[in-house]
Design a protein around this motif. Structure first.
Motif, mmCIF file in Angstrom:
data_model
loop_
_atom_site.group_PDB
_atom_site.id
_atom_site.type_symbol
_atom_site.label_atom_id
_atom_site.label_comp_id
_atom_site.label_asym_id
_atom_site.label_seq_id
_atom_site.Cartn_x
_atom_site.Cartn_y
_atom_site.Cartn_z
ATOM 1 N N GLU A 191 2.011 -6.768 -1.642
ATOM 2 C CA GLU A 191 1.236 -7.620 -1.420
ATOM 3 C C GLU A 191 2.789 -7.943 -0.292
ATOM 4 O O GLU A 191 2.219 -8.956 0.838
ATOM 5 C CB GLU A 191 1.537 -8.350 -2.370
ATOM 6 C CG GLU A 191 0.635 -8.558 -3.429
ATOM 7 C CD GLU A 191 1.008 -8.611 -4.711
ATOM 8 O OE1 GLU A 191 -0.482 -9.141 -5.424
ATOM 9 O OE2 GLU A 191 2.175 -9.089 -5.266
ATOM 10 N N VAL A 192 3.947 -6.973 -0.284
ATOM 11 C CA VAL A 192 4.879 -7.373 0.776
ATOM 12 C C VAL A 192 4.178 -6.461 2.215
ATOM 13 O O VAL A 192 4.647 -7.673 3.206
ATOM 14 C CB VAL A 192 6.109 -6.838 0.326
ATOM 15 C CG1 VAL A 192 6.907 -6.739 1.708
ATOM 16 C CG2 VAL A 192 6.867 -7.400 -0.804
ATOM 17 N N LEU A 193 2.903 -5.547 2.146
ATOM 18 C CA LEU A 193 2.923 -5.335 3.398
ATOM 19 C C LEU A 193 1.851 -6.226 4.211
ATOM 20 O O LEU A 193 2.014 -6.115 4.924
ATOM 21 C CB LEU A 193 2.294 -3.719 2.910
ATOM 22 C CG LEU A 193 2.952 -2.973 2.763
ATOM 23 C CD1 LEU A 193 2.110 -0.712 2.857
ATOM 24 C CD2 LEU A 193 4.887 -2.418 3.916
ATOM 25 N N ASP A 194 0.987 -6.769 3.418
ATOM 26 C CA ASP A 194 0.617 -7.584 3.548
ATOM 27 C C ASP A 194 0.886 -8.822 4.439
ATOM 28 O O ASP A 194 0.864 -9.336 5.853
ATOM 29 C CB ASP A 194 -0.586 -8.131 2.574
ATOM 30 C CG ASP A 194 -2.130 -7.247 2.439
ATOM 31 O OD1 ASP A 194 -2.074 -6.120 2.819
ATOM 32 O OD2 ASP A 194 -2.430 -7.381 0.469
ATOM 33 N N ALA A 195 2.179 -9.537 4.242
ATOM 34 C CA ALA A 195 3.407 -10.911 4.398
ATOM 35 C C ALA A 195 3.571 -10.723 5.065
ATOM 36 O O ALA A 195 4.173 -10.681 6.467
ATOM 37 C CB ALA A 195 3.458 -10.945 2.952
ATOM 38 N N VAL A 196 4.116 -9.059 5.638
ATOM 39 C CA VAL A 196 4.914 -8.888 6.380
ATOM 40 C C VAL A 196 3.949 -8.216 7.565
ATOM 41 O O VAL A 196 4.115 -9.031 8.738
ATOM 42 C CB VAL A 196 5.304 -7.482 6.130
ATOM 43 C CG1 VAL A 196 5.915 -6.458 8.001
ATOM 44 C CG2 VAL A 196 6.472 -7.688 5.372
#
Length: 303
Positions: free
Chosen positions: A249-254
């Motif tokens: 989820e962090v990777l998607d946001a970044v």
């Protein structure tokens, strides 16, 4: 042993015989350490944001100005809800069908009423009288199978039967998360320091958005207390602020260009207990003491 009142998504209440309450302990998590503290303080009531050993997320549907609305935003901001809450109520279904005339509709109505006394039925004349009547039935989810069976047994063709699920009306001002649009942009570094100060934390976790630096500007920030990835997903913002998100989820946001600030789950919620204490103190008599747990803390720490 103090009685316990537990709140999370909704309100869970442990039943207790009526008795006077003189000491209330507020906590984010009801751990064994907090229970020991409550017993040492001879508390009569514990109000806990999370139920014990809860696996549920804490994205409560609350009015802006509560858990998520408590976060700092800076001056001159516009704040809007990210996920609108709906009024609570039983699930209802609307069935639309055609009959030739009122005489054909009457036995259907009688049968439906026998099966579910709460069923409501309305009908209207079609613009073309030769096509007969268009009828509409509202029924509960438990009555849906029998209602459909009744209509089919009375000769209502399945291809002429439409089944729609009705939605409850929205609750104005209630929902999950919020989007903040600032009149004056701040840098990512400034946003981090503001959150540290507000949460009383020395360290936060930060993932810079694609192409961002600490000096990149933030004019739109989206936040949700607890585990807020499902609420923040797809929201157009320069910065996401929440308690926890998974690695992917962090990777998607970044990748979408949003930087991410994570404080760990309960750290994003615990500070609001001071607001709860103030609100309770204003409504309770002076004989009642409201305390915030000192043993309550996030299970994760930086070492």
């Amino acid at each position: 042993m103090p009685s316990v009142r537990l709140t999370d998504v909704g309100l869970l209440v442990e039943t207790q015989p009526p008795r006077p309450i003189s000491t209330i302990l507020l906590t984010n998590d009801l751990t064994e350490a907090v229970m020991d503290e409550a017993e040492a303080l001879t508390c009569d009531l514990i109000v806990s944001y999370h139920p014990p050993a809860s696996s549920s997320q804490s994205n409560d549907c609350v009015r802006v100005g509560s858990t998520t609305g408590w976060w700092p935003a800076g001056g001159g901001q516009v704040s809007v809800l990210l996920s609108q809450a709906l009024a609570s109520g039983p699930c209802r279904f609307k069935l639309e069908f055609k009959v030739r005339n009122a005489e054909e509709l009457q036995p259907i109505t009688e049968q439906l009423k026998k099966e579910d006394s709460k069923t409501t039925l309305t009908h209207s004349v079609n613009s073309c009288e030769a096509e007969g009547l268009v009828a509409s039935v509202l029924c509960s989810d438990t009555a849906l199978p029998s209602a459909v069976q009744t209509l089919l047994l009375h000769g209502v063709a399945s291809q002429a039967l439409a089944i729609l699920k009705t939605e409850q009306p929205p609750l104005p001002g209630h929902g999950q998360g919020r989007l903040i649009v600032l009149d004056q942009s701040v840098t990512v570094a400034t946003a981090v320091e503001k959150m540290k100060s507000h949460l009383g934390m020395k360290h936060l976790r930060l993932a810079l958005g694609s192409g961002h630096t600490l000096e990149s500007t933030v004019s739109r920030a989206a936040g949700c207390a607890g585990s807020g990835a499902s609420v923040l997903k797809g929201v157009r913002a320069d910065l996401y602020v929440t308690g926890e998100m998974s690695h992917h989820e962090v990777l998607d946001a970044v990748a979408s260009g949003a930087s991410v600030i994570l404080s760990d789950h309960s750290n994003s919620e615990r500070g609001f207990l001071a607001v709860v204490k103030e609100k309770l103190g204003a409504r309770l008599p002076d004989s009642v003491t409201v305390a915030i747990s000192k043993a309550d803390r996030d299970p994760l720490e930086v070492v």
